[in-house]
Design a protein around this motif. Structure first.
Motif, PDB file in Angstrom:
ATOM      1  N   SER A 142       0.816  -1.221   0.000  1.00  0.00           N
ATOM      2  CA  SER A 142       0.000   0.000   0.000  1.00  0.00           C
ATOM      3  C   SER A 142       0.845   1.264   0.000  1.00  0.00           C
ATOM      4  CB  SER A 142      -0.945   0.007   1.207  1.00  0.00           C
ATOM      5  OG  SER A 142      -0.212   0.103   2.423  1.00  0.00           O
ATOM      6  N   HIS A 143       1.956   1.249   0.742  1.00  0.00           N
ATOM      7  CA  HIS A 143       2.822   2.441   0.766  1.00  0.00           C
ATOM      8  C   HIS A 143       4.181   2.054   1.334  1.00  0.00           C
ATOM      9  CE1 HIS A 143       1.177   2.508   4.857  1.00  0.00           C
ATOM     10  NE2 HIS A 143       2.133   3.342   5.217  1.00  0.00           N
ATOM     11  N   ALA A 144       5.114   3.000   1.282  1.00  0.00           N
ATOM     12  CA  ALA A 144       6.528   2.663   1.464  1.00  0.00           C
ATOM     13  C   ALA A 144       7.020   2.664   2.904  1.00  0.00           C
ATOM     14  CB  ALA A 144       7.389   3.619   0.623  1.00  0.00           C
ATOM     15  N   GLY A 165      -5.122   0.513   3.909  1.00  0.00           N
ATOM     16  CA  GLY A 165      -3.751   0.793   4.351  1.00  0.00           C
ATOM     17  C   GLY A 165      -3.830   1.888   5.404  1.00  0.00           C
ATOM     18  N   ASP A 166      -2.744   2.646   5.578  1.00  0.00           N
ATOM     19  CA  ASP A 166      -2.807   3.832   6.440  1.00  0.00           C
ATOM     20  C   ASP A 166      -3.431   4.958   5.619  1.00  0.00           C
ATOM     21  OD1 ASP A 166      -1.439   2.373   8.337  1.00  0.00           O
ATOM     22  OD2 ASP A 166       0.503   3.322   7.947  1.00  0.00           O
ATOM     23  N   TYR A 167      -4.254   5.775   6.253  1.00  0.00           N
ATOM     24  CA  TYR A 167      -4.856   6.877   5.495  1.00  0.00           C
ATOM     25  C   TYR A 167      -5.090   8.095   6.370  1.00  0.00           C
ATOM     26  CZ  TYR A 167      -9.447   5.320   7.414  1.00  0.00           C
ATOM     27  OH  TYR A 167     -10.501   4.957   8.232  1.00  0.00           O
ATOM     28  N   ALA A 169       8.195   1.421   6.404  1.00  0.00           N
ATOM     29  CA  ALA A 169       8.901   0.148   6.599  1.00  0.00           C
ATOM     30  C   ALA A 169       8.035  -0.931   7.237  1.00  0.00           C
ATOM     31  CB  ALA A 169      10.157   0.380   7.436  1.00  0.00           C
ATOM     32  N   ASP A 170       6.987  -0.545   7.936  1.00  0.00           N
ATOM     33  CA  ASP A 170       6.124  -1.561   8.548  1.00  0.00           C
ATOM     34  C   ASP A 170       5.100  -2.103   7.554  1.00  0.00           C
ATOM     35  OD1 ASP A 170       5.021   1.016   8.664  1.00  0.00           O
ATOM     36  OD2 ASP A 170       3.701   0.506  10.328  1.00  0.00           O
ATOM     37  N   HIS A 171       5.094  -1.587   6.336  1.00  0.00           N
ATOM     38  CA  HIS A 171       4.191  -2.077   5.289  1.00  0.00           C
ATOM     39  C   HIS A 171       4.953  -2.623   4.083  1.00  0.00           C
ATOM     40  CE1 HIS A 171       0.453  -0.229   6.974  1.00  0.00           C
ATOM     41  NE2 HIS A 171       1.378   0.441   7.625  1.00  0.00           N
ATOM     42  N   ALA A 172       6.123  -2.075   3.842  1.00  0.00           N
ATOM     43  CA  ALA A 172       6.908  -2.423   2.652  1.00  0.00           C
ATOM     44  C   ALA A 172       8.233  -3.035   3.091  1.00  0.00           C
ATOM     45  CB  ALA A 172       7.152  -1.172   1.813  1.00  0.00           C
ATOM     46  N   ASP A 219      -0.474  11.512  10.557  1.00  0.00           N
ATOM     47  CA  ASP A 219      -0.761  11.086   9.185  1.00  0.00           C
ATOM     48  C   ASP A 219      -1.736   9.915   9.155  1.00  0.00           C
ATOM     49  OD1 ASP A 219       0.912  12.975   7.755  1.00  0.00           O
ATOM     50  OD2 ASP A 219       2.543  12.003   8.813  1.00  0.00           O
ATOM     51  N   HIS A 220      -2.491   9.791  10.244  1.00  0.00           N
ATOM     52  CA  HIS A 220      -3.524   8.744  10.320  1.00  0.00           C
ATOM     53  C   HIS A 220      -4.893   9.390  10.545  1.00  0.00           C
ATOM     54  CE1 HIS A 220      -0.886   5.190  10.604  1.00  0.00           C
ATOM     55  NE2 HIS A 220      -0.038   6.021  11.163  1.00  0.00           N
ATOM     56  N   ALA A 221      -5.920   8.612  10.240  1.00  0.00           N
ATOM     57  CA  ALA A 221      -7.286   9.032  10.513  1.00  0.00           C
ATOM     58  C   ALA A 221      -7.525   9.046  12.019  1.00  0.00           C
ATOM     59  CB  ALA A 221      -8.255   8.052   9.846  1.00  0.00           C
ATOM     60  N   SER A 245       0.251  -3.156  16.544  1.00  0.00           N
ATOM     61  CA  SER A 245      -0.233  -1.807  16.247  1.00  0.00           C
ATOM     62  C   SER A 245       0.876  -1.038  15.539  1.00  0.00           C
ATOM     63  CB  SER A 245      -0.671  -1.103  17.512  1.00  0.00           C
ATOM     64  OG  SER A 245       0.428  -0.646  18.216  1.00  0.00           O
ATOM     65  N   GLN A 246       0.466  -0.181  14.651  1.00  0.00           N
ATOM     66  CA  GLN A 246       1.400   0.481  13.746  1.00  0.00           C
ATOM     67  C   GLN A 246       1.594   1.937  14.157  1.00  0.00           C
ATOM     68  OE1 GLN A 246       2.216  -1.505  10.613  1.00  0.00           O
ATOM     69  NE2 GLN A 246       1.580  -2.947  12.178  1.00  0.00           N
ATOM     70  N   MET A 247       2.786   2.408  13.982  1.00  0.00           N
ATOM     71  CA  MET A 247       3.055   3.766  14.411  1.00  0.00           C
ATOM     72  C   MET A 247       3.272   4.753  13.286  1.00  0.00           C
ATOM     73  SD  MET A 247       5.072   3.437  17.927  1.00  0.00           S
ATOM     74  CE  MET A 247       5.995   4.813  17.379  1.00  0.00           C
ATOM     75  N   PHE A 248       3.653   4.275  12.119  1.00  0.00           N
ATOM     76  CA  PHE A 248       4.078   5.235  11.110  1.00  0.00           C
ATOM     77  C   PHE A 248       2.911   5.734  10.281  1.00  0.00           C
ATOM     78  CE2 PHE A 248       7.657   2.551  12.111  1.00  0.00           C
ATOM     79  CZ  PHE A 248       8.577   3.500  12.480  1.00  0.00           C
TER      80      PHE A 248
HETATM   81 ZN   LIG Z   1       1.377   1.848   9.181  1.00  0.00          ZN
END
Ligand SMILES: [Zn+2]
Ligand SMILES: [Zn+2]
Length: 319
Positions: free
Chosen positions: A35-37, A114-116, A39-42, A269-271, A316-319
């Motif tokens: 979904s995006h670059a 993804g993150d949005y 590091a926790d996704h790509a 950068d998250h909802a 849980s994701q931070m970026f």
């Molecule tokens: Zn994330």
């Protein structure tokens, strides 16, 4: 009919058995839809990577030859097929190149966010919406108590700070958004950039996202007080813990990452909670599946009208 097992977590990450692909896999796999670059996704080492051109550029910078065996690039809204599932990308508004993944299979549309984010961000494509039967949403900040403040008001706080500023930020996405916003809303400030962030800035500029004035940090500049804002990645920020003559701020949506309780710069950068409710209204799904963070508030909120499932597996994701 919605397939309850269309997506499920296994040891490698979130897997679609109907198309034999993973969404943002956590271990190297054959088919990876990224979904995006961040590091926790790509991650590195996947065979076939499906993503946007910007995401590929960031992955190539970070991972070099290990970025992927083959990149399969897709433009916005352009459908391609992986194992019989029709897939396309629409912008997620999270960082440059960040995509929501639209998946169509047997007449059902599944939308993985993804993150949005919904806040305006001049350094990435604005988020777009699409009606879907199933909304698979991140729930990083899915708590009614979490409401992000106005980002422009946050950045304008810098104008009132009379000394040089050491500004901690994640290198990819956040740093570039800050450069653009400081240029737009605190234009008297002079922006210095940690050298490690510069190659990422170059990709932004190459992809047509003008960041505005900034220059690479040099030791001499910060010795005098002249309205400098020095943007540094987290590890450098932490190492300047005892710095004198500078105001330390860390730009984040997280309370626990702020420099201290008085010096805050909330920029996420998250909802947030309201954004998630807005997203649900736009997508009008029959079902919501949540991942990353705590989906329980969403489940409680919609208990009478939308079926909500909490997908387990990822941290849980931070970026
Ligand atoms: Zn994330
Ligand atoms: Zn992210």
């Amino acid at each position: 009919m919605i397939l309850a097992d269309f997506l499920a977590f296994n040891v490698n990450g979130l897997y679609c058995k109907y198309g034999d692909f993973y969404l943002d896999p956590q271990q190297p796999v054959f088919n990876a839809v990224v979904s995006h670059a961040h590091a926790d996704h790509a991650i590195a080492g996947n065979q076939q990577v499906y993503c946007t051109a910007a995401t590929a550029a960031f992955m190539q910078l970070r991972y070099g030859k290990n970025a992927a065996k083959k990149f399969n690039l897709s433009n916005w809204h352009q459908y391609f097929s992986v194992g019989g599932v029709d897939i396309s990308f629409i912008p997620a508004g999270h960082m440059l190149g960040s995509a929501q993944v639209v998946m169509q299979y047997k007449g059902i549309t599944y939308l993985y966010t993804g993150d949005y984010k919904l806040q305006p961000d001049a350094t990435c494509e604005p988020i777009e919406w699409l009606k879907a039967d199933v909304l698979i949403t991140e729930s990083t900040f899915a708590n009614p108590a979490t409401l992000h403040p106005n980002p422009i008001a946050e950045i304008k706080k810098l104008n009132a700070i009379g000394i040089n500023i050491l500004l901690g930020a994640y290198s990819l996405g956040k740093a570039q958004r800050l450069i653009r916003m400081i240029n737009d809303y605190a234009p008297e400030k002079k922006i210095l950039i940690h050298h490690r962030i510069m190659p990422l800035n170059a990709i932004y500029e190459k992809q047509g996202m003008a960041l505005g004035a900034h220059q690479v940090y040099n030791r001499k500049a910060m010795k005098k007080q002249d309205g400098y804002v020095y943007i540094v990645p987290p590890f450098t920020f932490d190492s300047y813990y005892h710095a004198t003559g500078v105001k330390r701020l860390f730009a984040s949506g997280w309370k626990n990452l702020q420099a201290n309780e008085h010096d805050t710069l909330y920029l996420s950068d998250h909802a947030d909670w309201n954004d998630i409710l807005f997203a649900v209204a736009q997508v009008s799904p029959q079902q919501i599946w949540t991942l990353h963070g705590n989906g329980q508030f969403i489940k409680n909120h919609f208990q009478d009208n939308i079926q909500v499932r909490i997908l387990n597996g990822a941290n849980s994701q931070m970026f």
